[in-house]
Design an enzyme around this catalytic site. Structure first.
Site, PDB file in Angstrom:
ATOM      1  N   CYS A 112       0.843  -1.185   0.000  1.00  0.00           N
ATOM      2  CA  CYS A 112       0.000   0.000   0.000  1.00  0.00           C
ATOM      3  C   CYS A 112       0.886   1.245   0.000  1.00  0.00           C
ATOM      4  CB  CYS A 112      -0.946   0.082   1.188  1.00  0.00           C
ATOM      5  SG  CYS A 112      -2.151  -1.240   1.233  1.00  0.00           S
ATOM      6  N   ARG A 143       3.788  -0.448  -4.793  1.00  0.00           N
ATOM      7  CA  ARG A 143       3.470  -0.981  -3.469  1.00  0.00           C
ATOM      8  C   ARG A 143       2.102  -1.667  -3.438  1.00  0.00           C
ATOM      9  NH1 ARG A 143       6.967   1.571   0.157  1.00  0.00           N
ATOM     10  NH2 ARG A 143       5.685   0.858   1.893  1.00  0.00           N
ATOM     11  N   TRP A 162      -2.772  -2.635  -1.853  1.00  0.00           N
ATOM     12  CA  TRP A 162      -2.531  -4.071  -2.055  1.00  0.00           C
ATOM     13  C   TRP A 162      -3.399  -4.754  -1.020  1.00  0.00           C
ATOM     14  CZ3 TRP A 162      -0.463  -8.334   0.641  1.00  0.00           C
ATOM     15  CH2 TRP A 162      -0.149  -9.431  -0.160  1.00  0.00           C
ATOM     16  N   ASN A 208      -1.514   2.286   5.777  1.00  0.00           N
ATOM     17  CA  ASN A 208      -0.621   1.249   5.246  1.00  0.00           C
ATOM     18  C   ASN A 208      -0.230   0.368   6.421  1.00  0.00           C
ATOM     19  OD1 ASN A 208       1.381  -0.241   3.934  1.00  0.00           O
ATOM     20  ND2 ASN A 208       2.924   1.358   4.206  1.00  0.00           N
ATOM     21  N   GLY A 209      -0.385  -0.952   6.269  1.00  0.00           N
ATOM     22  CA  GLY A 209      -0.012  -1.861   7.359  1.00  0.00           C
ATOM     23  C   GLY A 209      -1.202  -2.695   7.788  1.00  0.00           C
ATOM     24  N   GLU A 246      16.283 -18.494  -8.219  1.00  0.00           N
ATOM     25  CA  GLU A 246      15.926 -17.127  -8.621  1.00  0.00           C
ATOM     26  C   GLU A 246      15.289 -17.138 -10.020  1.00  0.00           C
ATOM     27  OE1 GLU A 246      15.155 -14.322  -8.018  1.00  0.00           O
ATOM     28  OE2 GLU A 246      15.685 -13.010  -9.672  1.00  0.00           O
ATOM     29  N   LYS A 306      11.648 -15.552 -11.200  1.00  0.00           N
ATOM     30  CA  LYS A 306      11.439 -14.616 -12.323  1.00  0.00           C
ATOM     31  C   LYS A 306      10.374 -15.162 -13.268  1.00  0.00           C
ATOM     32  CE  LYS A 306      12.908 -11.515 -11.169  1.00  0.00           C
ATOM     33  NZ  LYS A 306      13.388 -11.734  -9.899  1.00  0.00           N
ATOM     34  N   GLU A 309       6.754 -15.001 -11.611  1.00  0.00           N
ATOM     35  CA  GLU A 309       6.090 -13.709 -11.431  1.00  0.00           C
ATOM     36  C   GLU A 309       5.828 -12.970 -12.743  1.00  0.00           C
ATOM     37  OE1 GLU A 309       8.283 -11.147  -8.691  1.00  0.00           O
ATOM     38  OE2 GLU A 309      10.173 -11.609  -9.664  1.00  0.00           O
ATOM     39  N   HIS A 343      15.509 -38.278  -7.184  1.00  0.00           N
ATOM     40  CA  HIS A 343      14.882 -38.657  -5.914  1.00  0.00           C
ATOM     41  C   HIS A 343      13.400 -38.282  -5.880  1.00  0.00           C
ATOM     42  CE1 HIS A 343      18.813 -39.704  -4.422  1.00  0.00           C
ATOM     43  NE2 HIS A 343      19.262 -38.528  -4.830  1.00  0.00           N
ATOM     44  N   LYS A 364       5.769  -4.589  -4.791  1.00  0.00           N
ATOM     45  CA  LYS A 364       7.228  -4.564  -4.695  1.00  0.00           C
ATOM     46  C   LYS A 364       7.715  -4.618  -3.251  1.00  0.00           C
ATOM     47  CE  LYS A 364      11.380  -3.253  -6.687  1.00  0.00           C
ATOM     48  NZ  LYS A 364      11.900  -4.530  -7.196  1.00  0.00           N
TER      49      LYS A 364
HETATM   50  C1  AGP Z   1      11.676 -10.253  -6.682  1.00  0.00           C
HETATM   51  O1  AGP Z   1      11.545 -10.394  -8.055  1.00  0.00           O
HETATM   52  C2  AGP Z   1      10.460 -10.340  -5.943  1.00  0.00           C
HETATM   53  N1  AGP Z   1       9.506  -9.412  -6.389  1.00  0.00           N
HETATM   54  C3  AGP Z   1      10.519 -10.505  -4.429  1.00  0.00           C
HETATM   55  O2  AGP Z   1      10.837 -11.842  -4.222  1.00  0.00           O
HETATM   56  C4  AGP Z   1      11.467  -9.623  -3.584  1.00  0.00           C
HETATM   57  O3  AGP Z   1      12.786  -9.949  -3.839  1.00  0.00           O
HETATM   58  C5  AGP Z   1      11.135  -9.822  -2.099  1.00  0.00           C
HETATM   59  O4  AGP Z   1       9.823  -9.406  -1.859  1.00  0.00           O
HETATM   60  C6  AGP Z   1      12.088  -9.130  -1.164  1.00  0.00           C
HETATM   61  O5  AGP Z   1      12.077  -7.751  -1.332  1.00  0.00           O
HETATM   62  P1  AGP Z   1      13.223  -6.840  -0.732  1.00  0.00           P
HETATM   63  O6  AGP Z   1      14.487  -7.215  -1.423  1.00  0.00           O
HETATM   64  O7  AGP Z   1      12.788  -5.453  -1.001  1.00  0.00           O
HETATM   65  O8  AGP Z   1      13.305  -7.159   0.733  1.00  0.00           O
END
Ligand code: AGP
Length: 593
Positions: free
Chosen positions: A2, A28, A72, A98-99, A471, A475, A478, A494, A588
């Site tokens: 948010c 956000r 959000w 926010n929160g 990682e 990618k 998402e 396994h 984000k």
């Molecule tokens: C990354 O592509 C993601 N959107 C997500 O996993 C992100 O890395 C995670 O939320 C942590 O965020 P930060 O690095 O701001 O703590």
């Protein structure tokens, strides 16, 4: 999660200012947005689900106060009623939040018992209604203080009462920064880039503080109070050295591709550090009994890279844990343990709580972040800034490679070989430059077209390429919404090998290192079960059905191997008409648990 934006001052286009600020905070959360203003002695509220670019409300412009919110969804679905701002029953209190208020159901029941009604399912509306109740017996400041005592959790609020010429901002665990202009206009936002086009002079509101903005006789003023004592506190005006242009798209279609393309420069900036700071943190690592790297999502995986990099470079065992899982380690933390949080935003709640837990156990703490003065940075003993520049796309790209760069720098610094690390990162930056060209992009675009309709995709790696595979899966998930999973190559037989069907795409990350032969035999095992093998390697191999060439690499493997995967995810996302900058259901900065 948010975004909050408030404005106090004398601008003809105040609501436009708030909407523009909100657009910059959409990373956000982009489920819904709303704006509230005071006009003709009443509050007017405009709310809408979806993104701000589709705003269809005509907004009055000449107002002195305006507050806005981009959501959000946590408590309550994505509906207009659940969008902020929220009003009290008597329509005399308006706020954005926010929160999370953890005990809101309990407080809501008490308010319902007193006859109050609720229009939304949110915890936020409970705050506006509670303030109406508290104002019956308290002045504005005391009402806010009592709200803070009644509602528990981490939050930030911007509040306006109809019968007053003051606007209030409260911080308790979620960020609020105040932008100040020469003519005393105030911008109140969850993040600095939201108002950077207006000013780079800021006041940081700390936890448990209230900011009060007043308009009196055409003059604006601000004061700050401790929420517990209600004593006034002094704040310094601080100049931040962020460039507003960094947060603009320029000629790019999306922030994700812009940020992928910036990696040559961002990696170089990451190794341009104060040598004394790097030595200090390296000494902390060398002197600690146990070292824990902590992060979430992509930064969780970067933390996992630390385990491989420190073993290989510094012959040192370090631990990693996801922020959301860190609490189980509380019982093993000792005062001579070191906890290093990695967080692009510096606001991720689970990583922050790991640092806070470590502090409570008297451990040493440090953080690696992209945001100066972020909450995690303010909590940790030492901060290494990755200097990647503003990262706006939800999917992390340039921050990830810069964080890995810092880990390489620190691991070498533990061996007093920082200059060696700088040379490696300098060379890696050149290799990134060699990859990021239209010809290479075209190869990845063609591959994206070939595999975009796959239901599943798997990625395997060994050694440092195992976290790289993890990682890569994040990618792909998402950005493309394809089911993607990563495995350590040796683990397939396994269990996961049972998932392979004819033509299932499997990305095999095959650096020419001590693990090469093992990962190639894993690829052959998959190929003989019908999988489509896409090899990411400096050298072709007959096990590969498709070869994605990457430059020769060594200790920089994690940085180099991620580049084609970032591009592949981006192109698949584009071909599927997904918005790569705003993946569905995500935000984000994850400031809630
Ligand atoms: C990354 O592509 C993601 N959107 C997500 O996993 C992100 O890395 C995670 O939320 C942590 O965020 P930060 O690095 O701001 O703590």
């Amino acid at each position: 999660m948010c975004g909050i934006f408030g404005f106090v001052g004398f601008r003809k286009n105040a609501t436009e200012t708030v909407l523009n600020g909100l657009k910059k905070l959409e990373y956000r959360g982009y489920d819904s947005f709303g704006i509230g203003i005071q006009k003709n002695n009443q509050f007017e509220v405009f709310k809408q689900t979806g993104e701000i670019e589709h705003a269809d409300n005509p907004f009055p412009t000449e107002v002195n106060f305006a507050i806005g919110h981009t959501r959000w969804a946590t408590h309550g679905g994505v509906t207009k009623n659940n969008a902020h701002p929220h009003l009290s029953n008597n329509k005399k209190t308006i706020l954005v939040h926010n929160g999370i208020f953890e005990n809101y159901t309990e407080v809501k029941k008490q308010l319902i018992a007193k006859g109050y009604k609720f229009d939304s399912e949110t915890d936020s509306e409970v705050a506006s209604v509670l303030l109406e109740e508290l104002l019956k017996t308290n002045d504005e400041l005391h009402a806010i203080q009592k709200l803070n005592q009644t509602l528990h959790g981490r939050y930030s609020l911007v509040i306006k009462f109809l019968d007053s010429n003051k606007l209030y901002a409260v911080r308790n665990g979620s960020p609020i920064i105040i932008g100040v202009t020469d003519n005393n206009h105030y911008f109140i936002a969850s993040d600095i880039p939201a108002f950077l086009e207006h000013t780079n002079t800021v006041n940081y509101l700390d936890d448990n503080q209230i900011a009060v903005f007043e308009i009196k006789n055409d003059q604006t003023s601000k004061k700050f109070y401790d929420i517990n004592s209600l004593q006034e506190v002094e704040k310094r005006d601080i100049q931040v050295d962020l460039n507003p242009e960094d947060s603009e798209l320029g000629d790019f279609e999306h922030y994700m591709i812009k940020e992928i393309m910036e990696q040559k420069e961002s990696l170089l900036r990451s190794c341009n550090q104060d040598p004394e700071l790097i030595d200090r943190v390296a000494q902390m690592i060398n002197n600690a009994q146990d070292v824990y790297f902590v992060g979430c999502g992509t930064t969780g995986v970067v933390s996992m890279c630390a385990r491989y990099l420190f073993a290989k470079i510094a012959k040192k065992k370090v631990n990693f844990e996801y922020g959301s899982e860190f609490s189980h380690l509380e019982c093993v933390l000792e005062p001579n343990s070191l906890v290093i949080g990695i967080s692009q935003s510096g606001e991720t709640i689970d990583t922050l709580e790991a640092i806070e837990m470590a502090k409570a156990k008297n451990c040493k703490t440090a953080c690696i972040t992209n945001v100066k003065n972020s909450t995690i940075s303010r909590a940790a003993d030492e901060t290494i800034l990755i200097n990647a520049g503003i990262e706006k796309a939800v999917a992390s790209t340039k921050a990830t490679t810069s964080q890995i760069g810092i880990l390489i720098l620190l691991a070498y610094a533990c061996m007093n070989k920082t200059m060696e690390a700088k040379q490696i990162l300098h060379d890696a930056s050149g290799k990134i430059n060699d990859m990021l060209n239209p010809r290479y992009e075209n190869i990845l675009l063609k591959l994206a077209a070939k595999i975009k309709d796959s239901q599943d995709m798997y990625i395997i790696g060994k050694g440092i390429n195992f976290p790289v595979a993890k990682e890569s899966a994040i990618k792909i998930q998402e950005i493309t919404y394809i089911h993607a999973e990563a495995f350590a190559g040796g683990e397939l037989k396994h269990g996961p090998l049972a998932l392979i069907q004819k033509a299932t795409p499997v990305l095999v990350i095959a650096s020419k290192d001590e693990n090469y032969l093992d990962i190639i035999s894993n690829a052959i095992e998959i190929k003989s079960r019908g999988g489509l093998i896409i090899g990411i390697s400096p050298e072709n191999n007959e096990a590969f059905d498709i070869w994605l060439k990457v430059p020769e690499h060594n200790i920089d493997a994690a940085i180099i191997n991620l580049i084609p995967i970032q591009l592949l995810s981006y192109f698949i996302g584009i071909l599927k008409n997904n918005n790569p900058d705003k993946p569905r259901n995500l935000a984000k900065s994850v400031t809630v648990k």
